[in-house]
Design a protein around this motif. Structure first.
Motif, PDB file in Angstrom:
ATOM      1  N   THR A 162       3.126  13.801  -6.194  1.00 19.20           N
ATOM      2  CA  THR A 162       2.800  13.952  -4.774  1.00 19.20           C
ATOM      3  C   THR A 162       1.292  13.924  -4.551  1.00 19.20           C
ATOM      4  OG1 THR A 162       4.834  15.201  -4.386  1.00 19.20           O
ATOM      5  CG2 THR A 162       3.071  15.461  -2.758  1.00 19.20           C
ATOM      6  N   ALA A 163       0.545  14.672  -5.357  1.00 19.00           N
ATOM      7  CA  ALA A 163      -0.915  14.722  -5.196  1.00 19.00           C
ATOM      8  C   ALA A 163      -1.531  13.345  -5.424  1.00 19.00           C
ATOM      9  CB  ALA A 163      -1.511  15.747  -6.149  1.00 19.00           C
ATOM     10  N   ALA A 164      -1.091  12.643  -6.463  1.00 20.57           N
ATOM     11  CA  ALA A 164      -1.650  11.321  -6.772  1.00 20.57           C
ATOM     12  C   ALA A 164      -1.292  10.313  -5.685  1.00 20.57           C
ATOM     13  CB  ALA A 164      -1.143  10.853  -8.136  1.00 20.57           C
ATOM     14  N   TYR A 165      -0.043  10.329  -5.253  1.00 20.88           N
ATOM     15  CA  TYR A 165       0.400   9.386  -4.219  1.00 20.88           C
ATOM     16  C   TYR A 165      -0.307   9.653  -2.891  1.00 20.88           C
ATOM     17  CZ  TYR A 165       3.605   6.815  -1.144  1.00 20.88           C
ATOM     18  OH  TYR A 165       4.138   5.960  -0.204  1.00 20.88           O
ATOM     19  N   ARG A 166      -0.402  10.915  -2.504  1.00 17.30           N
ATOM     20  CA  ARG A 166      -1.100  11.250  -1.259  1.00 17.30           C
ATOM     21  C   ARG A 166      -2.581  10.872  -1.338  1.00 17.30           C
ATOM     22  NH1 ARG A 166       1.657  15.235   2.574  1.00 17.30           N
ATOM     23  NH2 ARG A 166      -0.424  15.363   3.425  1.00 17.30           N
ATOM     24  N   ALA A 167      -3.190  11.017  -2.505  1.00 17.80           N
ATOM     25  CA  ALA A 167      -4.596  10.605  -2.671  1.00 17.80           C
ATOM     26  C   ALA A 167      -4.728   9.103  -2.452  1.00 17.80           C
ATOM     27  CB  ALA A 167      -5.107  11.011  -4.049  1.00 17.80           C
ATOM     28  N   ASP A 168      -3.769   8.327  -2.954  1.00 21.49           N
ATOM     29  CA  ASP A 168      -3.790   6.877  -2.719  1.00 21.49           C
ATOM     30  C   ASP A 168      -3.633   6.567  -1.237  1.00 21.49           C
ATOM     31  OD1 ASP A 168      -4.087   6.379  -5.409  1.00 21.49           O
ATOM     32  OD2 ASP A 168      -2.029   5.674  -5.718  1.00 21.49           O
ATOM     33  N   LEU A 169      -2.717   7.272  -0.578  1.00 22.76           N
ATOM     34  CA  LEU A 169      -2.533   7.057   0.860  1.00 22.76           C
ATOM     35  C   LEU A 169      -3.810   7.416   1.624  1.00 22.76           C
ATOM     36  CD1 LEU A 169       1.076   8.524   1.297  1.00 22.76           C
ATOM     37  CD2 LEU A 169       0.423   6.098   1.314  1.00 22.76           C
TER      38      LEU A 169
ATOM     39  N   VAL B 281      -6.355   4.590   1.414  1.00 23.75           N
ATOM     40  CA  VAL B 281      -6.056   3.473   2.318  1.00 23.75           C
ATOM     41  C   VAL B 281      -6.270   3.911   3.764  1.00 23.75           C
ATOM     42  CG1 VAL B 281      -4.285   1.856   3.106  1.00 23.75           C
ATOM     43  CG2 VAL B 281      -4.398   2.479   0.693  1.00 23.75           C
ATOM     44  N   GLY B 282      -5.759   5.085   4.093  1.00 22.98           N
ATOM     45  CA  GLY B 282      -5.945   5.659   5.429  1.00 22.98           C
ATOM     46  C   GLY B 282      -4.871   5.256   6.412  1.00 22.98           C
ATOM     47  N   PRO B 283      -4.596   6.132   7.364  1.00 29.42           N
ATOM     48  CA  PRO B 283      -3.550   5.843   8.349  1.00 29.42           C
ATOM     49  C   PRO B 283      -3.890   4.662   9.249  1.00 29.42           C
ATOM     50  CG  PRO B 283      -4.695   7.868   8.911  1.00 29.42           C
ATOM     51  CD  PRO B 283      -5.184   7.453   7.552  1.00 29.42           C
TER      52      PRO B 283
ATOM     53  N   GLU C  34       0.813  -1.220   0.000  1.00 26.48           N
ATOM     54  CA  GLU C  34       0.000   0.000   0.000  1.00 26.48           C
ATOM     55  C   GLU C  34       0.848   1.272   0.000  1.00 26.48           C
ATOM     56  OE1 GLU C  34      -2.378  -3.160   2.268  1.00 26.48           O
ATOM     57  OE2 GLU C  34      -0.286  -2.589   2.012  1.00 26.48           O
ATOM     58  N   LEU C  35       2.116   1.171   0.368  1.00 32.19           N
ATOM     59  CA  LEU C  35       2.982   2.341   0.412  1.00 32.19           C
ATOM     60  C   LEU C  35       3.812   2.518  -0.859  1.00 32.19           C
ATOM     61  CD1 LEU C  35       4.194   2.299   4.124  1.00 32.19           C
ATOM     62  CD2 LEU C  35       2.181   3.383   3.103  1.00 32.19           C
ATOM     63  N   ALA C  36       3.672   1.605  -1.797  1.00 36.91           N
ATOM     64  CA  ALA C  36       4.377   1.722  -3.078  1.00 36.91           C
ATOM     65  C   ALA C  36       3.525   2.540  -4.046  1.00 36.91           C
ATOM     66  CB  ALA C  36       4.644   0.341  -3.662  1.00 36.91           C
ATOM     67  N   PRO C  37       4.106   3.573  -4.639  1.00 37.71           N
ATOM     68  CA  PRO C  37       3.329   4.359  -5.606  1.00 37.71           C
ATOM     69  C   PRO C  37       3.085   3.559  -6.883  1.00 37.71           C
ATOM     70  CG  PRO C  37       5.575   5.188  -5.441  1.00 37.71           C
ATOM     71  CD  PRO C  37       5.440   4.087  -4.441  1.00 37.71           C
ATOM     72  N   ARG C  38       2.042   3.930  -7.579  1.00 40.18           N
ATOM     73  CA  ARG C  38       1.728   3.260  -8.846  1.00 40.18           C
ATOM     74  C   ARG C  38       2.784   3.583  -9.894  1.00 40.18           C
ATOM     75  NH1 ARG C  38      -4.794   4.083  -9.402  1.00 40.18           N
ATOM     76  NH2 ARG C  38      -5.211   3.880  -7.171  1.00 40.18           N
ATOM     77  N   ARG C  39       3.023   2.630 -10.757  1.00 40.30           N
ATOM     78  CA  ARG C  39       4.043   2.757 -11.799  1.00 40.30           C
ATOM     79  C   ARG C  39       3.820   3.996 -12.663  1.00 40.30           C
ATOM     80  NH1 ARG C  39       7.263  -1.151 -12.405  1.00 40.30           N
ATOM     81  NH2 ARG C  39       5.821  -2.735 -11.702  1.00 40.30           N
ATOM     82  N   GLU C  40       2.568   4.291 -12.988  1.00 36.73           N
ATOM     83  CA  GLU C  40       2.279   5.417 -13.899  1.00 36.73           C
ATOM     84  C   GLU C  40       2.593   6.779 -13.279  1.00 36.73           C
ATOM     85  OE1 GLU C  40      -1.874   4.154 -12.285  1.00 36.73           O
ATOM     86  OE2 GLU C  40      -0.063   3.128 -12.965  1.00 36.73           O
TER      87      GLU C  40
END
Length: 136
Positions: free
Chosen positions: A57-64, A67-69, A41-47
């Motif tokens: 940063t915006a896309a990765y933080r949206a994924d995080l 999932v939620g802390p 869940e902490l690995a960013p998407r390849r794209e």
């Protein structure tokens, strides 16, 4: 208790804590330590890697955020419980001693601090300085 650090695969030393992979793939080079845990869940998407830093940063933080802390903490605590060590070192490839480099592990660290208030210290050099953290 859960104490998080970040580092790169090549700089990690076992006395720092439990190594945890947060990349899509494992290193293709031989590591001098066992790497038994990964938190996908902490690995960013390849794209995301083709995007400029603000978009990444915006896309990765949206994924995080999705999932939620709470869920991430559950995954990390499962490793703490399995290893009986509260010090987890989240690992990826980037060498942050080069001032031009940036990395998702530090984006995660900022996101985690924003949501939980807990600091995630880098154990390898960042540009011209170290972020010193306790290993105890």
């Amino acid at each position: 208790m859960l104490t998080l650090f970040t580092n790169r695969y090549q700089a990690f030393q076992p006395p720092q804590g439990v190594p945890v992979r947060i990349t899509l793939s494992a290193p293709r080079f031989k590591l001098p330590y066992p790497l038994q845990h990964a938190v996908r869940e902490l690995a960013p998407r390849r794209e995301y890697f083709t995007k400029p830093l603000p978009e990444f940063t915006a896309a990765y933080r949206a994924d995080l955020d999705e999932v939620g802390p709470g869920r991430i903490a559950e995954r990390l605590r499962a490793i703490v419980n399995a290893e009986q060590d509260h010090r987890l070192v989240l690992l990826c490839f980037e060498d942050l001693s080069d001032a031009a480099q940036w990395c998702h592990r530090r984006i995660f660290a900022a996101w985690w601090k924003d949501l939980t208030g807990d600091e995630v210290r880098e154990l390898s050099p960042i540009a011209d300085h170290y972020e010193q953290g306790t290993l105890m």
